[in-house]
Design an enzyme around this catalytic site. Sequence first.
Site, PDB file in Angstrom:
ATOM      1  CB  ILE A 283      -1.290   3.152  -7.577  1.00 32.90           C
ATOM      2  CG1 ILE A 283      -0.616   3.541  -6.255  1.00 32.90           C
ATOM      3  CG2 ILE A 283      -0.656   3.913  -8.746  1.00 32.90           C
ATOM      4  CD1 ILE A 283       0.863   3.177  -6.162  1.00 32.90           C
TER       5      ILE A 283
ATOM      6  CE1 TYR B 278       6.564  -4.459  -3.505  1.00 30.75           C
ATOM      7  CE2 TYR B 278       8.080  -2.784  -2.704  1.00 30.75           C
ATOM      8  CZ  TYR B 278       6.973  -3.137  -3.445  1.00 30.75           C
ATOM      9  OH  TYR B 278       6.287  -2.181  -4.138  1.00 30.75           O
TER      10      TYR B 278
HETATM   11  C1  UD1 Z   1       6.729   1.863   0.279  1.00 33.18           C
HETATM   12  C2  UD1 Z   1       5.649   1.134  -0.446  1.00 33.18           C
HETATM   13  C3  UD1 Z   1       6.195   0.249  -1.486  1.00 33.18           C
HETATM   14  C4  UD1 Z   1       7.009   1.087  -2.423  1.00 33.18           C
HETATM   15  C5  UD1 Z   1       8.077   1.788  -1.629  1.00 33.18           C
HETATM   16  C6  UD1 Z   1       8.855   2.721  -2.481  1.00 33.18           C
HETATM   17  C7  UD1 Z   1       3.655   0.921   0.863  1.00 33.18           C
HETATM   18  C8  UD1 Z   1       2.848   0.041   1.756  1.00 33.18           C
HETATM   19  N1  UD1 Z   1       4.833   0.400   0.472  1.00 33.18           N
HETATM   20  O1  UD1 Z   1       7.570   1.034   1.068  1.00 33.18           O
HETATM   21  O2  UD1 Z   1       5.198  -0.378  -2.227  1.00 33.18           O
HETATM   22  O3  UD1 Z   1       7.562   0.289  -3.411  1.00 33.18           O
HETATM   23  O4  UD1 Z   1       7.478   2.566  -0.625  1.00 33.18           O
HETATM   24  O5  UD1 Z   1       8.019   3.688  -2.998  1.00 33.18           O
HETATM   25  O6  UD1 Z   1       3.268   2.013   0.504  1.00 33.18           O
HETATM   26  N2  UD1 Z   1       6.389   2.711   9.461  1.00 33.18           N
HETATM   27  C9  UD1 Z   1       6.157   3.089  10.779  1.00 33.18           C
HETATM   28  N3  UD1 Z   1       4.962   2.771  11.336  1.00 33.18           N
HETATM   29  C10 UD1 Z   1       3.986   2.079  10.664  1.00 33.18           C
HETATM   30  C11 UD1 Z   1       4.228   1.707   9.305  1.00 33.18           C
HETATM   31  C12 UD1 Z   1       5.451   2.029   8.750  1.00 33.18           C
HETATM   32  O7  UD1 Z   1       7.012   3.692  11.428  1.00 33.18           O
HETATM   33  O8  UD1 Z   1       2.923   1.827  11.241  1.00 33.18           O
HETATM   34  C13 UD1 Z   1       7.676   3.098   8.831  1.00 33.18           C
HETATM   35  C14 UD1 Z   1       8.430   1.980   8.145  1.00 33.18           C
HETATM   36  O9  UD1 Z   1       9.230   1.268   9.056  1.00 33.18           O
HETATM   37  C15 UD1 Z   1       9.227   2.775   7.119  1.00 33.18           C
HETATM   38  C16 UD1 Z   1       8.307   3.925   6.750  1.00 33.18           C
HETATM   39  O10 UD1 Z   1       7.370   4.020   7.787  1.00 33.18           O
HETATM   40  O11 UD1 Z   1      10.399   3.283   7.709  1.00 33.18           O
HETATM   41  C17 UD1 Z   1       7.566   3.710   5.441  1.00 33.18           C
HETATM   42  O12 UD1 Z   1       6.964   2.423   5.485  1.00 33.18           O
HETATM   43  P1  UD1 Z   1       5.871   1.984   4.388  1.00 33.18           P
HETATM   44  O13 UD1 Z   1       4.814   2.989   4.319  1.00 33.18           O
HETATM   45  O14 UD1 Z   1       5.521   0.571   4.703  1.00 33.18           O
HETATM   46  O15 UD1 Z   1       6.650   2.125   3.036  1.00 33.18           O
HETATM   47  P2  UD1 Z   1       8.049   1.546   2.497  1.00 33.18           P
HETATM   48  O16 UD1 Z   1       8.488   0.329   3.228  1.00 33.18           O
HETATM   49  O17 UD1 Z   1       8.975   2.707   2.416  1.00 33.18           O
END
Ligand code: UD1
Length: 312
Positions: free
Chosen positions: A13, A144
């Site tokens: 970002i 976090y």
């Molecule tokens: C993300 C951000 C975080 C931000 C928040 C709010 C990232 C890495 N984290 O957190 O910095 O503050 O949004 O905007 O961008 N998932 C899967 N499979 C995977 C990875 C993730 O199913 O391989 C799921 C997770 O369990 C979750 C969703 O995808 O339910 C989103 O996960 P992730 O992209 O890590 O983001 P957030 O935890 O929402």
Amino acid sequence: MSHYVVTGGAGFIGSQIVRALACAGARKIVVIDNLLTGHEANLEEVRARIDFQRADIRCYEEIAPLIRGAAVVFHEAAIPSVPRSIDDPVPSHEINIDGTFNVLRAAREGRAGRVVYAASSSAYGDTEVLPKVECMPPNPKSPYALQKLVGEYYCGVFAGVWGLQTVALRYFNVYGPRQDPSSPYSGVLSIFLRCAIERRAPVIFGDGEQSRDFTFVEDVAELNLKAASAKNVSGRMYNAGNGGRITLNQAWRLVQELEGISIAPEYGPPRAGDVRDSQADVTAAVRDLGHAPRFSFEEGMRRTLEWYRQQR
Ligand code: UD1
């Protein structure tokens, strides 16, 4: 335009904000990054326009001279992951809370004009109703989320007590080119797109019906620039989202369509600290900051996929 500082400016970002500043004609752009999760390659196109400083926000003495006299500090440096803050909480705490304090202190003591802070929608936790509005009480579910909320509160206190101008933007799941897909802590869409290109099944944690307001990185950078110059907003916090909501199952379906593949995802147990649904109310950001997101989810995903393809 004058002197800008972007902490975490080599990140996904932060580097987009740097490019947006360069495009807008900024005279001096100082990038502070310790390259823990950022990459100098993210700054390739603007290398000649910036002053890159490998420094760590955990060290006040390192960053204070770099921040002194800045018109605006965009504070993006963070360890931006919910699961990483659970697996390895100490660096996450030190960077996200102590580092943010150092940036704010350096901005205040160095008479910087304004700090625009990368806050997180995770601070809301699970709310009873959607979309999530700024006036809702926060309910952090992970270290976090709490750390990002503390940073936000610190911004408000620096504004109220010492008159430092601050604006906090609660990011809603930012995605786009340059998001690093290579770590288990990477953003889900970067992982999905890499899986699609490599013809592998992604692992979805839970039933895949959890939803996110995925926001394209260029829209977020644009909003940061608007927050840097908006009037009468100091000490405030705004949602930085799109106003929409997409489930992970829908997102994987779109990825398959775009890539012309058909691969069933694998499902694993739900992830600790996960928020179920996330969707921004953008009324206040539109009204006070002139927020005007330009990218639909499909368009953003097309561009992101194209970028990952080119990287291979
Ligand atoms: C993300 C951000 C975080 C931000 C928040 C709010 C990232 C890495 N984290 O957190 O910095 O503050 O949004 O905007 O961008 N998932 C899967 N499979 C995977 C990875 C993730 O199913 O391989 C799921 C997770 O369990 C979750 C969703 O995808 O339910 C989103 O996960 P992730 O992209 O890590 O983001 P957030 O935890 O929402």
